[in-house]
Design a protein around this motif. Structure first.
Motif, PDB file in Angstrom:
ATOM      1  N   ARG A   1       3.745  14.410 -16.989  1.00 32.93           N
ATOM      2  CA  ARG A   1       3.409  13.422 -15.852  1.00 32.93           C
ATOM      3  C   ARG A   1       4.152  12.302 -16.081  1.00 32.93           C
ATOM      4  O   ARG A   1       4.502  12.025 -17.096  1.00 32.93           O
ATOM      5  CB  ARG A   1       1.742  13.236 -16.168  1.00 32.93           C
TER       6      ARG A   1
ATOM      7  N   ALA B   1       3.558   6.005  -5.611  1.00 37.25           N
ATOM      8  CA  ALA B   1       3.573   6.043  -6.864  1.00 37.25           C
ATOM      9  C   ALA B   1       2.157   7.105  -7.293  1.00 37.25           C
ATOM     10  O   ALA B   1       2.398   8.018  -8.437  1.00 37.25           O
ATOM     11  CB  ALA B   1       3.302   4.655  -7.754  1.00 37.25           C
ATOM     12  N   ASP B   2       1.087   6.909  -6.724  1.00 39.54           N
ATOM     13  CA  ASP B   2      -0.048   7.659  -7.067  1.00 39.54           C
ATOM     14  C   ASP B   2       0.139   9.196  -6.762  1.00 39.54           C
ATOM     15  O   ASP B   2      -0.270   9.943  -7.589  1.00 39.54           O
ATOM     16  CB  ASP B   2      -1.202   7.156  -6.293  1.00 39.54           C
TER      17      ASP B   2
ATOM     18  N   SER C   1       2.273   1.877  -3.318  1.00 38.70           N
ATOM     19  CA  SER C   1       1.141   2.057  -4.504  1.00 38.70           C
ATOM     20  C   SER C   1       0.876   3.761  -4.274  1.00 38.70           C
ATOM     21  O   SER C   1       0.714   4.457  -5.160  1.00 38.70           O
ATOM     22  CB  SER C   1       0.024   1.199  -4.507  1.00 38.70           C
ATOM     23  N   ALA C   2       0.592   4.177  -2.966  1.00 34.20           N
ATOM     24  CA  ALA C   2       0.292   5.295  -2.467  1.00 34.20           C
ATOM     25  C   ALA C   2       1.338   6.358  -2.922  1.00 34.20           C
ATOM     26  O   ALA C   2       1.027   7.376  -3.265  1.00 34.20           O
ATOM     27  CB  ALA C   2      -0.134   5.435  -1.089  1.00 34.20           C
TER      28      ALA C   2
ATOM     29  N   ASP D   1       2.299  10.311  -9.701  1.00 38.31           N
ATOM     30  CA  ASP D   1       1.278  10.314 -10.807  1.00 38.31           C
ATOM     31  C   ASP D   1       0.830  11.520 -10.961  1.00 38.31           C
ATOM     32  O   ASP D   1       0.230  11.828 -12.172  1.00 38.31           O
ATOM     33  CB  ASP D   1       1.083   8.873 -11.147  1.00 38.31           C
ATOM     34  N   GLU D   2      -0.127  11.579  -9.726  1.00 39.47           N
ATOM     35  CA  GLU D   2      -1.351  12.579  -9.878  1.00 39.47           C
ATOM     36  C   GLU D   2      -0.951  13.929  -9.471  1.00 39.47           C
ATOM     37  O   GLU D   2      -1.843  14.735  -9.031  1.00 39.47           O
ATOM     38  CB  GLU D   2      -2.348  12.023  -8.892  1.00 39.47           C
TER      39      GLU D   2
ATOM     40  N   ARG E   1       3.783   7.909 -15.468  1.00 40.95           N
ATOM     41  CA  ARG E   1       2.990   6.885 -14.749  1.00 40.95           C
ATOM     42  C   ARG E   1       3.857   5.572 -14.601  1.00 40.95           C
ATOM     43  O   ARG E   1       4.701   5.123 -15.199  1.00 40.95           O
ATOM     44  CB  ARG E   1       1.988   6.347 -16.015  1.00 40.95           C
ATOM     45  N   HIS E   2       3.800   5.240 -13.071  1.00 38.98           N
ATOM     46  CA  HIS E   2       4.561   4.073 -12.709  1.00 38.98           C
ATOM     47  C   HIS E   2       3.855   3.062 -13.053  1.00 38.98           C
ATOM     48  O   HIS E   2       2.714   2.750 -12.353  1.00 38.98           O
ATOM     49  CB  HIS E   2       4.794   4.538 -11.343  1.00 38.98           C
ATOM     50  N   VAL E   3       4.586   1.854 -13.274  1.00 34.75           N
ATOM     51  CA  VAL E   3       3.992   0.535 -13.104  1.00 34.75           C
ATOM     52  C   VAL E   3       5.220  -0.357 -12.590  1.00 34.75           C
ATOM     53  O   VAL E   3       6.062  -0.288 -12.854  1.00 34.75           O
ATOM     54  CB  VAL E   3       3.557  -0.054 -14.503  1.00 34.75           C
ATOM     55  N   THR E   4       4.797  -0.832 -11.285  1.00 35.79           N
ATOM     56  CA  THR E   4       5.656  -1.413 -10.689  1.00 35.79           C
ATOM     57  C   THR E   4       5.720  -3.099 -10.564  1.00 35.79           C
ATOM     58  O   THR E   4       4.440  -3.296 -10.920  1.00 35.79           O
ATOM     59  CB  THR E   4       5.703  -1.127  -9.178  1.00 35.79           C
TER      60      THR E   4
ATOM     61  N   GLU F   1       0.920  -1.401  -0.231  1.00 37.68           N
ATOM     62  CA  GLU F   1      -0.141   0.115  -0.075  1.00 37.68           C
ATOM     63  C   GLU F   1       0.908   1.338   0.023  1.00 37.68           C
ATOM     64  O   GLU F   1       0.645   2.171  -0.697  1.00 37.68           O
ATOM     65  CB  GLU F   1      -1.019   0.000   1.289  1.00 37.68           C
TER      66      GLU F   1
END
Lengths: 158, 158, 158
Positions: free
Chosen positions: C82, C19-20, C16-17, C23-24, C84-87, C13
């Motif tokens: 911007r 990265a968000d 992910s938080a 990204d945001e 975008r992360h993908v892990t 969590e």
């Protein structure tokens, strides 16, 4: 296994099975991932943030998803291209009244019939998922693309 | 922790350790991820769907994996390039007689010695994994590439 | 749910938080993912392997992270681009004295204001995470890029 964990694994399975369905070109099965009274929307970040409810693809019921697939089959005489989805970890924001809210980043790579491979789209899945029954299904799937500059070849759902 | 969950986490760890082994250029350790009587195949989607059992790289035993790495070391006088694997969530289709069947989408990015970075390959790992012992190992790993148009520089396993 | 599993999900969590948040474009919140006495470093693989402790971005305390974000806001008059992360999946190497050590592969895609999308960077997060409290935080986050050839536009943290 705790209930929380079972829901988490079930959601993970739903998302992966969904991606496989598209990547393996089994589009006829695609509507089965949704409940009858569903919403599916592909939009871009700016439109989404502006609260707009239109998009490149918009379906407001399972029937519309079925229509979409049927007309796709008519247009695409042969397999035009394929996607490969790679998704990041899914964040589950909460579960209320049997509906889970989840968010997942994705990359979609497009593989042309010639073999040419390119980064096609990135974005987020914003999902509301019915987790009350044995088989989980999407109540709502918003595909929010990072870029407005999406190839007009976007005919296959993401 | 339930048995199911322990198997799931163990498979996840195997797949991640495998990717790290390659991405960190520790190829000598690569055969250790397989059982003696194993199969490793890099093929493409169309060949796979046609039931063909050949591919860009084919190894039918752990000994062949060791040979592969040894000859690689002879050919590659210096580090040619590196990969970075990013894998999506793993679907576990089932476990029978101590063998788990799993599928995982991947993206492999290639980083040249010059620093140039590009999308190298996408596809799926179709795995059969021995989960009966303390250390999980691949019985079979099929690397099914989405594109036939693979760079002939593919000498390092994926 | 076992303690082990709770730590695993909590780390997931956190990542992910994080990265968000980037990204945001909610950079103001970015320092909150770190403890006071933290270290954040973006470097490349070769420098990291050589044991060098400098990098493209280097912060040795939470205060430096806050400064970074403040000066960023002054420089960037408008949103430049911007990510975008993908892990991929996170490997947890162990937990000692309330500090977990974790490693995660990532792909960062950059989306320009024009909509142009490209593979920006790949690499690994090497993390030390305080998992002793209710909210997990980074004690150290090393962002080890695969390529030295990083765009000088790298002003936003990764």
């Amino acid at each position: 296994m705790s209930d929380d964990l079972a829901v988490r694994l079930g959601i993970q399975e739903l998302l992966s099975a969904y991606a496989d369905c598209i990547d393996e070109d089994r589009l006829k099965e695609w509507p089965e991932f949704f409940v009858e009274d569903c919403r599916y929307l592909i939009t871009d970040r700016e439109s989404h943030e502006a609260g707009l409810r239109h998009g490149v693809i918009y379906c407001a019921s399972k029937g519309m998803l079925v229509d979409r697939v049927t007309s796709l089959r008519r247009v695409l005489m042969f397999e035009a291209h394929r996607y490969r989805h790679v998704t990041g970890p899914t964040r589950i924001l909460g579960v209320t009244d049997g509906i889970a809210e989840a968010r997942t980043n994705f990359i979609a790579v497009r593989i042309m019939h010639s073999g040419e491979t390119s980064l096609f789209a990135t974005g987020r899945y914003l999902d509301r998922i019915d987790v009350s029954g044995d088989r989980f299904r999407f109540v709502e799937r918003l595909v929010v693309l990072d870029s407005q500059k999406i190839d007009t070849l976007l005919v296959i759902p993401l």
